[in-house]
Design an enzyme around this catalytic site. Structure first.
Site, short mmCIF file in Angstrom:
data_model
loop_
_atom_site.label_atom_id
_atom_site.label_comp_id
_atom_site.label_asym_id
_atom_site.label_seq_id
_atom_site.Cartn_x
_atom_site.Cartn_y
_atom_site.Cartn_z
N GLU A 1 0.77 -1.29 -0.51
CA GLU A 1 -0.31 -0.05 -0.36
C GLU A 1 0.83 0.74 0.29
O GLU A 1 0.61 2.83 -1.05
CB GLU A 1 -1.34 -0.17 1.01
CG GLU A 1 -1.64 -1.33 1.50
CD GLU A 1 -2.88 -1.64 2.39
OE1 GLU A 1 -4.24 -1.39 2.12
OE2 GLU A 1 -2.20 -1.31 3.52
N GLU B 1 -3.43 -9.75 4.76
CA GLU B 1 -4.05 -9.44 5.11
C GLU B 1 -5.40 -10.39 5.15
O GLU B 1 -5.67 -10.85 7.02
CB GLU B 1 -4.57 -8.26 4.92
CG GLU B 1 -3.84 -7.05 5.40
CD GLU B 1 -2.82 -6.31 4.84
OE1 GLU B 1 -2.10 -5.44 4.64
OE2 GLU B 1 -2.38 -7.58 3.57
#
Length: 247
Positions: free
Chosen positions: A98, A118
């Site tokens: 990210e 995640e």
């Protein structure tokens, strides 16, 4: 120019304190008129492993104070209207991926790898869930988000997620070459490009164009009244290279 190197052995994971420090670093970069371009890279085998799970296990809350720029210092930093180059030297995992997606240009080493694991930790890759389906085909983005699988740099290049894939020894040289090119460009135009692109994400095309025409974006208004705007026209008419002053 500024180079920011993540150096937290052995995975360059980001805890709350590191995120706050990165935020202050990028805030200072944003506010320094002498700094026009920043490069973000990592040391060792990792670009960044994302959120520091060891720190979380020791009490760092996932919803804690990430600092002025949000996680990693740049994802939520307001008014960051200067070019950012990610030089992904190794594994970019979760929040590390990210972080790279928050930059304007992404260069990747052949040693790089990208993943959003995640899902395996029972949590949401929030920024990637918002950004990635806009950067690559929807079904490929959903595959990465839903399975947590690894993506090698060649595949990332094929989908347009990275600009270039380079041998490790050439990565930073190329990043600095690009940074020097951008640093010699028109900073007020770059600022206008970044603000319009960012704000247009929440606007319809006609509304965005109307706001540009009416000079309702601060960076556009500043550009249209600037010495640089006049300098660009003069340089073109006089068949010479423009001299940008940022004002």
């Amino acid at each position: 120019m500024l180079q920011v190197t993540l150096d937290r052995p052995k995975a360059n994971a980001i805890d709350l304190a590191t995120s706050r420090r990165l935020g202050e670093t990028f805030k200072a970069f944003r506010d320094d008129p002498e700094l026009r371009v920043a490069i973000v890279t990592g040391s060792g085998k990792f670009f960044c492993a994302g959120w520091d799970l060891k720190a979380a296990a020791e009490g760092d809350p996932v919803d804690g104070d990430y600092g002025v720029g949000g996680f990693g210092g740049i994802q939520e930093l307001p008014g960051l209207n200067k070019p950012l180059i990610a030089a992904v030297n190794g594994m970019a995992v979760g929040g590390g991926f990210e972080l790279a997606l928050s930059c304007d240009l992404i260069l990747a080493s052949t040693n790089a790898a990208f993943a959003l694991p995640e899902i395996n930790a029972g949590t949401l890759a929030d920024a990637a869930t918002i950004k990635l389906p806009k950067r690559m085909p929807y079904h490929v983005a959903m595959d990465l988000l839903l399975t947590g699988r690894w993506m090698d740099p060649e595949e990332a290049g094929r989908w347009g997620v990275v600009n270039e894939v380079l041998e490790p020894e050439n990565l930073l040289d190329r990043a600095w070459e690009l940074a020097l090119k951008l640093a010699s460009g028109p900073p007020l135009v770059f600022a206008a490009i970044k603000e319009v692109v960012r704000e247009a994400e929440t606007l319809g095309a006609q509304d965005a164009l109307s706001r540009v025409g009416k000079r309702q974006f601060p960076s556009v208004d500043r550009l249209y009244d600037s010495e640089d705007q006049l300098e660009g026209a003069k340089a073109f008419a006089e068949k010479r290279d423009p001299v940008w002053k940022g004002r």
